[in-house]
Write a protein that holds these residues in place. Structure first.
Motif, mmCIF file in Angstrom:
data_model
loop_
_atom_site.group_PDB
_atom_site.id
_atom_site.type_symbol
_atom_site.label_atom_id
_atom_site.label_comp_id
_atom_site.label_asym_id
_atom_site.label_seq_id
_atom_site.Cartn_x
_atom_site.Cartn_y
_atom_site.Cartn_z
ATOM 1 N N VAL A 199 3.819 -20.249 -34.600
ATOM 2 C CA VAL A 199 2.666 -19.482 -35.086
ATOM 3 C C VAL A 199 2.339 -18.358 -34.113
ATOM 4 C CG1 VAL A 199 0.202 -19.593 -35.616
ATOM 5 C CG2 VAL A 199 1.721 -21.431 -36.364
ATOM 6 N N ARG A 200 2.350 -18.659 -32.812
ATOM 7 C CA ARG A 200 2.017 -17.640 -31.816
ATOM 8 C C ARG A 200 3.020 -16.486 -31.855
ATOM 9 N NH1 ARG A 200 3.133 -20.193 -27.686
ATOM 10 N NH2 ARG A 200 4.959 -19.004 -27.044
ATOM 11 N N ARG A 201 4.309 -16.810 -31.971
ATOM 12 C CA ARG A 201 5.323 -15.744 -31.999
ATOM 13 C C ARG A 201 5.135 -14.830 -33.209
ATOM 14 N NH1 ARG A 201 8.779 -20.005 -30.201
ATOM 15 N NH2 ARG A 201 9.411 -20.412 -32.356
ATOM 16 N N LEU A 202 4.846 -15.410 -34.361
ATOM 17 C CA LEU A 202 4.659 -14.595 -35.565
ATOM 18 C C LEU A 202 3.439 -13.695 -35.441
ATOM 19 C CD1 LEU A 202 5.444 -17.224 -38.351
ATOM 20 C CD2 LEU A 202 6.836 -15.236 -37.751
ATOM 21 N N LEU A 203 2.327 -14.254 -34.965
ATOM 22 C CA LEU A 203 1.095 -13.469 -34.881
ATOM 23 C C LEU A 203 1.214 -12.340 -33.870
ATOM 24 C CD1 LEU A 203 -1.785 -16.112 -35.128
ATOM 25 C CD2 LEU A 203 -0.607 -14.880 -36.940
ATOM 26 N N THR A 204 1.792 -12.640 -32.709
ATOM 27 C CA THR A 204 1.894 -11.587 -31.700
ATOM 28 C C THR A 204 2.886 -10.509 -32.113
ATOM 29 O OG1 THR A 204 3.485 -12.950 -30.478
ATOM 30 C CG2 THR A 204 1.191 -13.055 -29.789
ATOM 31 N N PRO A 239 -6.473 -26.204 -34.514
ATOM 32 C CA PRO A 239 -6.324 -25.959 -33.064
ATOM 33 C C PRO A 239 -5.128 -25.093 -32.705
ATOM 34 C CG PRO A 239 -6.919 -28.245 -33.466
ATOM 35 C CD PRO A 239 -6.639 -27.642 -34.814
ATOM 36 N N HIS A 240 -3.961 -25.360 -33.306
ATOM 37 C CA HIS A 240 -2.779 -24.586 -32.923
ATOM 38 C C HIS A 240 -2.879 -23.139 -33.396
ATOM 39 C CE1 HIS A 240 -1.791 -25.754 -37.041
ATOM 40 N NE2 HIS A 240 -0.826 -24.855 -37.053
ATOM 41 N N VAL A 241 -3.680 -22.887 -34.439
ATOM 42 C CA VAL A 241 -3.898 -21.515 -34.893
ATOM 43 C C VAL A 241 -4.881 -20.803 -33.959
ATOM 44 C CG1 VAL A 241 -4.720 -20.067 -36.782
ATOM 45 C CG2 VAL A 241 -3.360 -22.109 -37.276
ATOM 46 N N VAL A 242 -5.923 -21.518 -33.528
ATOM 47 C CA VAL A 242 -6.898 -20.936 -32.607
ATOM 48 C C VAL A 242 -6.210 -20.476 -31.331
ATOM 49 C CG1 VAL A 242 -8.919 -21.428 -31.174
ATOM 50 C CG2 VAL A 242 -8.834 -22.250 -33.535
ATOM 51 N N ASN A 243 -5.318 -21.296 -30.781
ATOM 52 C CA ASN A 243 -4.602 -20.914 -29.566
ATOM 53 C C ASN A 243 -3.713 -19.694 -29.796
ATOM 54 O OD1 ASN A 243 -5.738 -23.074 -28.196
ATOM 55 N ND2 ASN A 243 -4.021 -24.449 -28.615
ATOM 56 N N ALA A 244 -3.091 -19.648 -30.958
ATOM 57 C CA ALA A 244 -2.244 -18.495 -31.278
ATOM 58 C C ALA A 244 -3.074 -17.232 -31.453
ATOM 59 C CB ALA A 244 -1.440 -18.784 -32.545
#
Length: 343
Positions: free
Chosen positions: A179-184, A210-215
């Protein structure tokens, strides 16, 4: 089409090559092919195969990624097969109706390096109106929406815009790093602004995961870094005087006035990048921003607000805004003396 394809009373010249290899029941009937002939062609060992309900692949080999996309859209956007005597052919809404590719498949089409290749995807997400009476099946997962975005055409395929495609992809992902890689990448790759992504995530009620908030925290950090780099480029490219970057302003021996992204002390002009995000504390952040701006302006400091999207879309116009504020400094009353500290 191969040599096993029957001759059609209607031409196929209006279809691209991949569309000639994947046809729906309605299209085959419009080209003079009876249901019985369709069935016989799809028997084991036959030249055709059923790709999805009502959608046929006109060759015996495995489908390509383009054929899977086309077949998924045909299935999701199909209309009822006309009865005998009714007009046949392509519906006025087009081959795919209102259907469009979304999710990871859409991000692959938008050339996200962090999205899996199309052929590796088990499912292709297709966005359809909420009222569509179809079920997810085979390689197609239907995503329903009350309001559909305006699709973008990529290689002739209707594709959801990046923010909507991201939200639909994130809704299916549980791995925080993915998720983080896609958003960034959405921001660092210049596909869209962070605020557009956050609006879609908020609309889809994903910001509580939670994992979306961190991303999202990584997304906002990347968005600010990209916006700051664009601001540096703006000053350099358009010949603006160099400011003091990322500083805090204080009254001598007095209270903290707030931080700004750039400050021209001789002209008493401060610049702030508006990178606020639509989250639960948005009202509080906006109130604090207004309070800071009013306090600085009471001291005679001109505050210029710039949206990151404007830096990307109209840098020349934003340079003019800053230059105008700097040139107007001699016509204003002298500003109060403030202490400038690194932030």
């Amino acid at each position: 089409m191969n040599h096993d394809t029957p001759l059609s009373p209607l031409p196929l010249s209006h279809l691209c090559e991949v569309q000639r290899r994947v046809l729906s029941t309605a299209q085959l009937r419009a080209h003079g092919i009876s249901p019985a002939r369709i069935t016989s062609q799809c028997l084991p060992g036959g030249p055709w195969q059923s790709l999805l309900p009502g959608v046929f692949l006109l060759h015996p080999g495995p489908p390509t990624s383009e054929e899977r996309l086309h077949g998924a859209l045909l299935y999701a956007g199909r209309t009822a097969v006309p009865a005998e005597g009714e007009p046949q052919g392509v519906p006025a809404a087009g081959l795919y109706g209102e259907a469009m590719v979304t999710g990871l498949a859409a991000l692959a089409l938008h050339r996200f390096s962090s999205a899996p290749p199309l052929l590796s995807l088990d499912r292709i997400d297709v966005l359809v109106p909420r009222t569509r009476r179809l079920r997810s099946t085979g390689c197609v997962r239907l995503v329903r929406a009350h309001t559909l975005p305006r699709p973008e055409k990529i290689t002739g395929v209707p594709v959801a815009p990046v923010p909507r495609a991201l939200a639909d992809a994130v809704a299916q992902l549980t791995e925080a790093n993915a998720v983080r890689r896609l958003l960034t990448e959405a921001v660092s790759g210049g596909h869209c602004e962070a605020v557009a992504v956050l609006k879609e995530l908020n609309r889809a009620r994903l910001l509580s995961r939670p994992h979306v908030v961190n991303a999202v925290d990584s997304l906002l950090a990347e968005a600010r870094a990209v916006a700051e780099q664009r601001l540096y480029d703006l000053v350099r490219t358009h010949g603006l005087p160099d400011p003091l970057w990322n500083v805090d302003l204080r009254l001598p021996g007095g209270p903290h006035l707030g931080g700004v992204d750039a400050y021209w002390p001789e002209q008493a002009v401060a610049l702030e990048l508006d990178t606020r995000a639509p989250r639960q504390d948005d009202d509080a952040l906006w109130s604090e921003s207004v309070r800071k701006r009013e306090q600085l302006e009471r001291l005679g400091i001109t505050v210029v607000h710039i949206m990151p999207r404007r830096l990307r879309e109209s840098p020349e116009q934003q340079a003019t805004v800053v230059r105008t504020a700097l040139m107007a400094a001699p016509d204003r009353d002298p500003a109060a003396y403030v202490v400038v500290l690194p932030r």
